[in-house]
Design a protein around this motif. Structure first.
Motif, PDB file in Angstrom:
ATOM      1  N   VAL A 137       0.853  -1.202   0.000  1.00 20.48           N
ATOM      2  CA  VAL A 137       0.000   0.000   0.000  1.00 20.48           C
ATOM      3  C   VAL A 137       0.878   1.236   0.000  1.00 20.48           C
ATOM      4  CG1 VAL A 137      -1.758   1.282   1.248  1.00 20.48           C
ATOM      5  CG2 VAL A 137      -1.832  -1.215   1.225  1.00 20.48           C
ATOM      6  N   ASP A 138       0.751   2.055  -1.025  1.00 20.08           N
ATOM      7  CA  ASP A 138       1.501   3.311  -1.061  1.00 20.08           C
ATOM      8  C   ASP A 138       0.668   4.419  -0.419  1.00 20.08           C
ATOM      9  OD1 ASP A 138      -0.260   4.398  -3.184  1.00 20.08           O
ATOM     10  OD2 ASP A 138       0.733   2.902  -4.425  1.00 20.08           O
ATOM     11  N   ASP A 139       1.318   5.536  -0.140  1.00 21.45           N
ATOM     12  CA  ASP A 139       0.656   6.646   0.564  1.00 21.45           C
ATOM     13  C   ASP A 139      -0.545   7.177  -0.215  1.00 21.45           C
ATOM     14  OD1 ASP A 139       2.505   6.427   2.570  1.00 21.45           O
ATOM     15  OD2 ASP A 139       3.795   8.036   1.832  1.00 21.45           O
ATOM     16  N   GLU A 140      -0.430   7.240  -1.541  1.00 19.54           N
ATOM     17  CA  GLU A 140      -1.515   7.780  -2.362  1.00 19.54           C
ATOM     18  C   GLU A 140      -2.760   6.895  -2.279  1.00 19.54           C
ATOM     19  OE1 GLU A 140      -2.410   8.900  -7.066  1.00 19.54           O
ATOM     20  OE2 GLU A 140      -0.408   8.272  -6.424  1.00 19.54           O
ATOM     21  N   THR A 141      -2.552   5.571  -2.356  1.00 17.46           N
ATOM     22  CA  THR A 141      -3.685   4.635  -2.288  1.00 17.46           C
ATOM     23  C   THR A 141      -4.357   4.699  -0.922  1.00 17.46           C
ATOM     24  OG1 THR A 141      -2.564   3.157  -3.841  1.00 17.46           O
ATOM     25  CG2 THR A 141      -4.369   2.220  -2.542  1.00 17.46           C
ATOM     26  N   LEU A 142      -3.564   4.745   0.142  1.00 19.34           N
ATOM     27  CA  LEU A 142      -4.113   4.830   1.492  1.00 19.34           C
ATOM     28  C   LEU A 142      -4.909   6.117   1.672  1.00 19.34           C
ATOM     29  CD1 LEU A 142      -4.349   3.744   4.370  1.00 19.34           C
ATOM     30  CD2 LEU A 142      -2.161   4.869   4.899  1.00 19.34           C
ATOM     31  N   ALA A 143      -4.347   7.231   1.201  1.00 23.50           N
ATOM     32  CA  ALA A 143      -5.030   8.524   1.344  1.00 23.50           C
ATOM     33  C   ALA A 143      -6.359   8.519   0.583  1.00 23.50           C
ATOM     34  CB  ALA A 143      -4.128   9.651   0.833  1.00 23.50           C
ATOM     35  N   GLU A 144      -6.377   7.914  -0.602  1.00 19.13           N
ATOM     36  CA  GLU A 144      -7.594   7.872  -1.412  1.00 19.13           C
ATOM     37  C   GLU A 144      -8.670   7.035  -0.727  1.00 19.13           C
ATOM     38  OE1 GLU A 144     -10.050   8.848  -4.574  1.00 19.13           O
ATOM     39  OE2 GLU A 144      -8.078   9.662  -4.017  1.00 19.13           O
ATOM     40  N   ARG A 145      -8.262   5.901  -0.130  1.00 17.17           N
ATOM     41  CA  ARG A 145      -9.219   5.039   0.566  1.00 17.17           C
ATOM     42  C   ARG A 145      -9.811   5.749   1.785  1.00 17.17           C
ATOM     43  NH1 ARG A 145     -13.326   1.707   0.649  1.00 17.17           N
ATOM     44  NH2 ARG A 145     -13.312   0.245   2.400  1.00 17.17           N
ATOM     45  N   ILE A 146      -8.978   6.412   2.548  1.00 17.37           N
ATOM     46  CA  ILE A 146      -9.464   7.134   3.729  1.00 17.37           C
ATOM     47  C   ILE A 146     -10.392   8.269   3.307  1.00 17.37           C
ATOM     48  CG2 ILE A 146      -8.754   8.632   5.643  1.00 17.37           C
ATOM     49  CD1 ILE A 146      -6.275   6.860   5.954  1.00 17.37           C
ATOM     50  N   LYS A 147     -10.029   8.955   2.236  1.00 10.92           N
ATOM     51  CA  LYS A 147     -10.865  10.050   1.735  1.00 10.92           C
ATOM     52  C   LYS A 147     -12.253   9.540   1.346  1.00 10.92           C
ATOM     53  CE  LYS A 147     -11.109  13.471  -1.994  1.00 10.92           C
ATOM     54  NZ  LYS A 147     -10.418  14.034  -3.185  1.00 10.92           N
ATOM     55  N   ASN A 148     -12.291   8.407   0.648  1.00  9.24           N
ATOM     56  CA  ASN A 148     -13.579   7.843   0.229  1.00  9.24           C
ATOM     57  C   ASN A 148     -14.427   7.431   1.429  1.00  9.24           C
ATOM     58  OD1 ASN A 148     -13.056   8.174  -2.489  1.00  9.24           O
ATOM     59  ND2 ASN A 148     -12.177   6.125  -2.747  1.00  9.24           N
TER      60      ASN A 148
END
Length: 450
Positions: A137-148
């Motif tokens: 899991v990269d930072d961008e993917t994690l941030a996108e999931r949390i945002k959603n």
């Protein structure tokens, strides 16, 4: 009764069944007597209709039915006894020169074309090498999931001016070449999600708008010629959406914004069982674990696709293509010649994989247990529920839903075939050489799309 087989090619044969009166007479007599007992005809008491009367009235249709039943039983038994693996179903050959009286004394001859499964070997070994990806899991993917997740549990507001992730509610109107509204053209009140607009310059023109503002844009350019998305937006057919050349004018009626939920205890308790996550750090750790578990499935799917292509490339054999095409036409009356030719290569590819999978199961005594099927059904049902809610359903409920799902024969067969396919993939994974490689989710997504 006599039944014989004549090879007409390496993968084709004709099965001939000869039937004389002695083979069918007893069946026909019994069917007539059974119908006489059930028949309700004027002038006769129930159950007292003479068999001779039934024979005069319905004898030929009963004879035809019993001959067909006898043929079906005989053909199926012959295929089982001879251990013939046929593809599709036997096709009756029509012989216009044969005319029968159907007078209860005829001798019949029926011919059936069959397509035979080819013989082949599965030559997969440790010399075959594939990559198994360990997705991180990269930072961008994690941030996108949390945002959603935060947006899913957020609240709707109506700001005065639109921003990048807002939704513009308004009227879209089709324009003529001179920029005026096209009379009789498409007009629809709809919601335009800015995060779905593909063209950056058009997206920029939709930012900073307020109620009653008007903006014109090229709808094909905005959505990168995505006919399905344009059709849904305008509520028209995809074919019509694909042919659209006009610009559209959007008149804003409202700006909607989904505010993200705060990262507080109330939010954590909506996502996970109450009290199990109490800090933002724990929340991020949990979401990372969930994403990595999901990515294991993505990696497995990629490996299955690679195994599928590897085996199909290595295991080469022919199919009785002309027979199979005739069979497909015979069993799908609405299938056009163009559809048949266009779809046959994919059909043949899937059939080859089925034959290979069945051979691997037989040759290696692989067993598909009920527990395998039940477990897979539970996984599929659980995945469906998670599409609508991150909260998992209880194991007891999941088990009940799965058992109920498997009571439907078609659903059970579909899950059984999927479980068998997974068993084959597991076997192949143990044969080939797998080289593990770590990769970020972003890079893996690019790889999977290539």
């Amino acid at each position: 009764m006599n039944i014989s087989q004549e090879k007409t090619g390496q993968l084709n044969a004709v099965i001939t069944i000869n039937i004389d009166a002695n083979d069918y007479q007893a069946r026909v007599d019994k069917a007539i007597k059974d119908q006489a007992k059930k028949a309700k005809l004027p002038g006769f008491r129930p159950g007292m209709v003479p068999p001779a009367h039934i024979k005069r009235m319905y004898g030929k249709s009963i004879l035809v039915d019993e001959i067909n039943n006898l043929l079906s039983d005989t053909l199926n038994n012959y295929l089982n006894e001879q251990q013939l693996e046929v593809l599709g179903q036997p096709l009756p050959k029509v012989d216009d020169e044969k005319n029968y009286n159907w007078d209860f004394n005829d001798n019949f001859e029926f011919n059936y074309e069959v397509g035979l499964a080819p013989e082949f070997t599965v030559n997969v070994s440790a010399d075959d090498k594939l990559t198994y990806y360990k997705i991180k899991v990269d930072d961008e993917t994690l941030a996108e999931r949390i945002k959603n997740l935060r947006r899913s549990y957020g609240k709707m507001t109506n700001p005065d001016v639109s921003a990048e992730d807002d939704v513009l509610y308004g009227v879209l109107e089709q324009l003529s070449a001179d920029g005026s509204v096209f009379e009789g053209g498409i007009s629809n009140t709809t919601s335009v999600r800015l995060d779905q607009v593909q063209d950056e310059s058009i997206k920029a023109s939709l930012v900073g708008l307020k109620k009653d503002d008007v903006v014109t844009f090229d709808i094909q350019k905005a959505y990168n010629n995505d006919a399905a998305r344009i059709a849904a937006l305008l509520k028209i057919d995809e074919a019509e959406a694909a042919d659209l050349k006009s610009d559209f004018r959007l008149t804003v009626k409202n700006v909607n914004r989904l505010e993200e939920s705060d990262l507080d205890q109330a939010f954590f308790d909506k996502i996970f069982p109450a009290g199990t996550v109490t800090t933002e750090e724990e929340f991020r750790t949990k979401i990372t674990e969930e994403l990595e578990n999901m990515m294991v499935q993505d990696a497995d799917n990629k490996l299955q696709s690679d195994l599928y292509n590897l085996v199909l490339d290595k295991v080469q054999f022919e199919l009785p293509d002309e027979f199979l095409k005739r069979w497909l036409k015979a069993t799908n009356e609405k299938l056009t010649d163009e559809e048949l030719e266009g779809g046959y290569p994919e059909f043949a590819k899937n059939l080859k994989w089925t034959l290979i999978g069945n051979k691997i199961v037989r040759d290696n005594n692989l067993e598909i247990q009920y527990e395998d099927v039940l477990s897979l059904a539970k996984q599929r049902i659980d995945a469906q529920f998670r599409m609508y809610s991150p909260q998992p359903i209880s194991e007891e409920q999941l088990n009940q839903y799965a058992v109920q799902f498997l009571q439907d024969k078609e659903s059970a067969n579909r899950i059984f075939e999927e479980a068998k396919s997974l068993k084959v993939f597991e076997y192949l994974k143990g044969i080939v050489t797998l080289n593990e490689q770590e990769i970020t989710f972003g890079d893996f997504s690019k790889l999977a799309q290539a």
